[in-house]
Design a protein around this motif. Structure first.
Motif, PDB file in Angstrom:
ATOM      1  N   ASN A 251       0.884  -1.164   0.000  1.00 18.35           N
ATOM      2  CA  ASN A 251       0.000   0.000   0.000  1.00 18.35           C
ATOM      3  C   ASN A 251       0.916   1.206   0.000  1.00 18.35           C
ATOM      4  OD1 ASN A 251      -2.031   1.869   0.199  1.00 18.35           O
ATOM      5  ND2 ASN A 251      -2.563   1.379   2.316  1.00 18.35           N
ATOM      6  N   ASN A 252       1.000   1.871  -1.161  1.00 15.98           N
ATOM      7  CA  ASN A 252       2.067   2.836  -1.401  1.00 15.98           C
ATOM      8  C   ASN A 252       3.408   2.106  -1.247  1.00 15.98           C
ATOM      9  OD1 ASN A 252       0.545   5.190  -2.072  1.00 15.98           O
ATOM     10  ND2 ASN A 252      -0.018   5.342   0.094  1.00 15.98           N
ATOM     11  N   LYS A 253       4.227   2.466  -0.279  1.00 15.09           N
ATOM     12  CA  LYS A 253       5.516   1.792  -0.117  1.00 15.09           C
ATOM     13  C   LYS A 253       5.525   0.801   1.047  1.00 15.09           C
ATOM     14  CE  LYS A 253       8.136   5.676  -2.052  1.00 15.09           C
ATOM     15  NZ  LYS A 253       9.225   6.661  -1.828  1.00 15.09           N
ATOM     16  N   LYS A 254       4.381   0.675   1.721  1.00 14.55           N
ATOM     17  CA  LYS A 254       4.306  -0.192   2.900  1.00 14.55           C
ATOM     18  C   LYS A 254       3.921  -1.607   2.491  1.00 14.55           C
ATOM     19  CE  LYS A 254       1.928  -0.683   7.341  1.00 14.55           C
ATOM     20  NZ  LYS A 254       0.882  -0.125   8.225  1.00 14.55           N
ATOM     21  N   LEU A 255       4.714  -2.587   2.927  1.00 11.84           N
ATOM     22  CA  LEU A 255       4.420  -3.989   2.628  1.00 11.84           C
ATOM     23  C   LEU A 255       3.219  -4.447   3.439  1.00 11.84           C
ATOM     24  CD1 LEU A 255       5.224  -6.654   1.219  1.00 11.84           C
ATOM     25  CD2 LEU A 255       6.700  -7.139   3.197  1.00 11.84           C
ATOM     26  N   GLY A 283      -2.587   0.258  -4.175  1.00 12.26           N
ATOM     27  CA  GLY A 283      -1.934  -1.042  -4.140  1.00 12.26           C
ATOM     28  C   GLY A 283      -0.952  -1.273  -5.272  1.00 12.26           C
ATOM     29  N   LYS A 284       0.139  -1.942  -4.922  1.00  8.42           N
ATOM     30  CA  LYS A 284       1.130  -2.366  -5.915  1.00  8.42           C
ATOM     31  C   LYS A 284       1.464  -3.826  -5.652  1.00  8.42           C
ATOM     32  CE  LYS A 284       5.535  -1.156  -5.754  1.00  8.42           C
ATOM     33  NZ  LYS A 284       6.822  -0.412  -5.894  1.00  8.42           N
ATOM     34  N   ILE A 285       1.280  -4.655  -6.662  1.00  9.42           N
ATOM     35  CA  ILE A 285       1.579  -6.084  -6.570  1.00  9.42           C
ATOM     36  C   ILE A 285       2.880  -6.339  -7.318  1.00  9.42           C
ATOM     37  CG2 ILE A 285       0.707  -8.407  -6.987  1.00  9.42           C
ATOM     38  CD1 ILE A 285      -2.091  -7.107  -7.273  1.00  9.42           C
ATOM     39  N   VAL A 286       3.808  -7.045  -6.692  1.00  6.85           N
ATOM     40  CA  VAL A 286       5.122  -7.291  -7.283  1.00  6.85           C
ATOM     41  C   VAL A 286       5.420  -8.781  -7.259  1.00  6.85           C
ATOM     42  CG1 VAL A 286       7.603  -6.817  -7.162  1.00  6.85           C
ATOM     43  CG2 VAL A 286       5.960  -5.032  -6.549  1.00  6.85           C
ATOM     44  N   ILE A 287       5.745  -9.330  -8.438  1.00  5.14           N
ATOM     45  CA  ILE A 287       6.210 -10.715  -8.555  1.00  5.14           C
ATOM     46  C   ILE A 287       7.718 -10.685  -8.776  1.00  5.14           C
ATOM     47  CG2 ILE A 287       6.178 -12.787  -9.993  1.00  5.14           C
ATOM     48  CD1 ILE A 287       3.265 -12.321 -10.527  1.00  5.14           C
ATOM     49  N   TYR A 300      -0.580  -2.217 -10.649  1.00  7.08           N
ATOM     50  CA  TYR A 300      -1.052  -1.142  -9.786  1.00  7.08           C
ATOM     51  C   TYR A 300      -2.582  -1.122  -9.745  1.00  7.08           C
ATOM     52  CZ  TYR A 300       3.744   0.503 -10.531  1.00  7.08           C
ATOM     53  OH  TYR A 300       5.104   0.598 -10.598  1.00  7.08           O
ATOM     54  N   PHE A 301      -3.121  -0.772  -8.572  1.00  2.00           N
ATOM     55  CA  PHE A 301      -4.570  -0.612  -8.444  1.00  2.00           C
ATOM     56  C   PHE A 301      -4.864   0.361  -7.299  1.00  2.00           C
ATOM     57  CE2 PHE A 301      -3.521  -3.955  -5.492  1.00  2.00           C
ATOM     58  CZ  PHE A 301      -4.384  -3.780  -4.422  1.00  2.00           C
ATOM     59  N   THR A 302      -6.021   1.001  -7.367  1.00  6.96           N
ATOM     60  CA  THR A 302      -6.449   1.929  -6.309  1.00  6.96           C
ATOM     61  C   THR A 302      -7.940   1.759  -6.067  1.00  6.96           C
ATOM     62  OG1 THR A 302      -6.983   3.716  -7.847  1.00  6.96           O
ATOM     63  CG2 THR A 302      -4.728   3.650  -6.997  1.00  6.96           C
ATOM     64  N   PHE A 303      -8.382   2.103  -4.865  1.00  9.18           N
ATOM     65  CA  PHE A 303      -9.823   2.175  -4.610  1.00  9.18           C
ATOM     66  C   PHE A 303     -10.081   3.019  -3.370  1.00  9.18           C
ATOM     67  CE2 PHE A 303      -8.709  -1.462  -1.970  1.00  9.18           C
ATOM     68  CZ  PHE A 303      -9.486  -1.286  -0.846  1.00  9.18           C
ATOM     69  N   LEU A 577      -5.478   7.485  -9.560  1.00  5.53           N
ATOM     70  CA  LEU A 577      -5.772   6.452 -10.543  1.00  5.53           C
ATOM     71  C   LEU A 577      -4.564   5.542 -10.709  1.00  5.53           C
ATOM     72  CD1 LEU A 577      -7.364   8.678 -13.358  1.00  5.53           C
ATOM     73  CD2 LEU A 577      -8.568   7.512 -11.498  1.00  5.53           C
ATOM     74  N   ALA A 578      -4.832   4.314 -11.150  1.00  2.95           N
ATOM     75  CA  ALA A 578      -3.759   3.359 -11.425  1.00  2.95           C
ATOM     76  C   ALA A 578      -3.837   2.925 -12.881  1.00  2.95           C
ATOM     77  CB  ALA A 578      -3.877   2.140 -10.508  1.00  2.95           C
TER      78      ALA A 578
END
Length: 649
Positions: A251-255, A283-287, A300-303, A577-578
């Motif tokens: 969430n932003n830079k927080k895991l 939100g940012k999802i990283v693989i 990336y996503f936001t709500f 927006l994402a």
């Protein structure tokens, strides 16, 4: 053999002059009396014959001399083109996201650019098309500079457009040889774009050495309650099975959460994350995985939890509306005509006029004002409606008029699957649909009407009427149970639900780059002010349409980079927006370019950029012959000198 100055060859006709001179040059011999000439007769005959031979040899050497000089000045050469023609090479270099991957020699895009620089000729002219820009009539020096600055981009250019642009630039260029070269990985998005009338070109395929790719396809949220929600992440694996792949959510830079997951060969998997409810979530999802493409390993996503659509139903109380417009997504208010709070009308996004018999003047004015300010209106007619009252409202909304009431039992049979209302509703066309019926309906005439659902006689049952900012949905009959059983049909849910969703387009969880996106921002701005879309690196002003209580922005050409973007009003951020890259770029499906030659014999296929340019350079190389003719002229002159000096008749 060709000549740069063929007009010089006309001087060959002047070679007749030395021939004439030699033929008519008569030598008079002086007679000398001698007592006895018998023993001299043979010597005289031999001298005259040797003198004649010497003259012919001198004539031949001089003819050869003049001929060689004329040919030298005409500048003969061997080549597949004329000397005054320019070689114009049209090059398309695909710098889409999928070319930013590893090949046998290194990064596909960088190696392709380097090989073009190393193999192009200094003498030729070039036109370069990338997915970003078009550079016309440039030299090798400029081409080198452009190629070194070329980076991957999310922009996409279809090949027919490229070939058409190249074709338009080759017209009326009679003194230029043209060659079209397409350098691409030929991803499956290019399928069916080549026919037997496609102009000839050389296709060079860029091939990745990595055959595995894991990508985040999309995300969606469900099971939302007061404390948490479930985030569903769809992950696609192309290639061999993979085990223990780390996936993290920020969430932003927080895991927020992290886990590992395994994937079967060529499969798609839904991974669920339980996340604590928050008012806003970026939100940012990283693989973490080294595969063919790195750009699709981040999503990336936001709500925002407080975003709901305001729906006002005026007229008859309807239970089906409260079941469709639920509290977690909508703020539904139902009221009679007598109890309307007129001040609240302009605060709505959707108004349902549910079986109102007669429209008062003040109600009509408010509905018209609401509609002109971008609000959506749904009209469900009353069986005993006042036609004059309805027509007055419809005409002021530029939406046609009711022509008559029809009493006829009809089935509702036809669904317009292509209408935006049904986008992503049906996975396939319904064949076993239980058709609802109506007992009577109202026929309406309108110019700007699109049918959503129609009767068995093709008369529209539900239609959309759009005029400028007005957006009206007309339902041809009352939905009272005595008149129709449509409210018991499964169709009523997606139809009315999307009426609400389309009335105000709250920002989605995410948007795709290079796709047209329409987003409603709940704000009011002055006439000379605009909204901007910005992040820490760049900003742009999107196409926007202003309404009383919202601004509708449209994005397509920008942004070009994935990530979070803010909607900025002045200095204030009012929405986040994402944006993510198109998922088609993640596919490992590529064309078999060898199949192109079956439909077009003028297409040549190669895997080497160097080979293609070497063939072009060799084919168009000019071999000058004037030096050889000049040497021949010098040799002729020397021969004549030798003949004159040493040949004694």
């Amino acid at each position: 053999m060709q000549f740069k100055n063929p007009e010089i060859l006309y001087f060959l006709a002047l070679l007749i002059i030395p021939i004439i001179v030699h033929l008519f040059q008569l030598q008079k011999f002086v007679k000398t009396p001698f007592s006895n000439v018998a023993f001299l007769q043979k010597i005289v005959q031999q001298t005259r014959k040797s003198s004649r031979i010497k003259k012919w040899l001198i004539l031949a050497t001089r003819m050869l001399l003049f001929t060689a000089i004329i040919f030298a000045f005409s500048q003969p050469y061997f080549s597949n083109k004329t000397a005054n023609q320019n070689q114009h090479n049209f090059i398309y270099l695909d710098n889409s996201l999928s070319t930013n991957t590893k090949g046998e020699k290194g990064n596909l895009l960088q190696i392709a650019a380097q090989e073009i620089i190393e193999n192009v000729s200094e003498k030729d002219v070039y036109s370069l098309q990338t997915n970003s820009n078009f550079y016309d009539k440039i030299t090798k020096t400029t081409l080198k500079k452009v190629l070194l600055e070329t980076k991957e981009t999310s922009k996409k250019v279809d090949l027919p457009t490229i070939l058409l642009k190249f074709g338009n630039n080759t017209k009326n260029k009679t003194k230029a040889l043209n060659k079209t070269i397409l350098i691409s990985d030929f991803q499956n998005t290019y399928k069916n774009e080549f026919t037997n009338v496609t102009p000839s070109f050389s296709a060079i395929k860029l091939t990745s050495s990595v055959k595995n790719n894991i990508s985040i396809d999309s995300v969606f949220i469900n099971n939302t309650n007061a404390t948490n929600f479930t985030l569903n992440v769809l992950v696609k694996n192309q290639g061999e099975a993979q085990e223990n792949i780390p996936i993290a959510i920020y969430n932003n830079k927080k895991l927020i959460s992290k886990l590992t997951s395994s994937f079967e060969k060529d499969s798609q998997k839904n991974i669920e994350f339980k996340i604590q409810n928050q008012e806003e979530f970026s939100g940012k999802i990283v693989i973490t995985f080294s595969d063919a493409f790195s750009f699709d390993n981040t999503f990336y996503f936001t709500f925002k939890n407080d975003q709901k659509i305001n729906v006002l139903s005026i007229g008859k109380q309807a239970d089906f509306l409260s079941k469709i417009y639920t509290k977690n997504e909508f703020n539904l208010t139902q009221t009679t005509v007598q109890n309307i709070n007129y001040n609240s009308i302009l605060k709505q996004q959707l108004i349902v006029l549910n079986e109102v018999e007669n429209f008062t003047e003040i109600l009509s004015k408010k509905i018209i004002e609401f509609s002109k300010n971008g609000g959506s209106v749904v009209i469900i007619p009353n069986q005993n409606l006042n036609i004059d009252s309805y027509n007055s409202l419809l005409q002021k909304l530029n939406s046609g008029k009711i022509t008559s009431k029809k009493t006829d039992t009809l089935k509702i049979t036809n669904i317009n699957y292509k209408h935006p209302i049904f986008k992503n509703v049906f996975s396939k066309k319904v064949t076993n649909f239980q058709n609802p019926t109506v007992q009577n309906y109202f026929s309406i005439s309108s110019k700007n009407r699109s049918t959503i659902i129609s009767f068995e006689n093709n008369i529209p049952f539900i239609s959309q009427i759009t005029n400028n900012k007005n957006n009206l949905y007309w339902i041809a009959s009352s939905l009272d149970k005595k008149n129709s059983n449509f409210i018991n049909s499964p169709l009523i849910v997606p139809v009315f639900y999307n009426f609400g969703k389309w009335s105000f387009r709250h920002p989605k969880l995410f948007y795709r780059i290079a796709t047209e996106n329409k987003i409603d921002i709940e704000t009011a701005i002055e006439k000379d002010k605009v909204l901007k879309v910005a992040n820490t690196k760049n900003s742009f002003i999107p196409l926007q349409q202003k309404f009383q209580n919202k601004v509708r922005i449209t994005t397509k050409e920008q942004p070009l980079k994935s990530g979070f973007y803010s909607i900025v009003k002045g200095v204030d951020t009012i929405q986040k927006l994402a944006f993510n890259y198109p998922k088609e770029e993640s596919l490992l499906n590529f064309m078999d370019v060898s199949e192109l030659q079956k439909t077009n014999k003028n297409i040549t296929i190669s895997n080497s950029i160097a080979d293609v340019f070497k063939k072009i350079n060799k084919k168009n190389e000019v071999h000058w012959l004037w030096k050889w003719f000049l040497s021949l002229a010098i040799v002729s002159l020397l021969l004549e000198i030798l003949i004159l000096k040493f040949y004694k008749p």
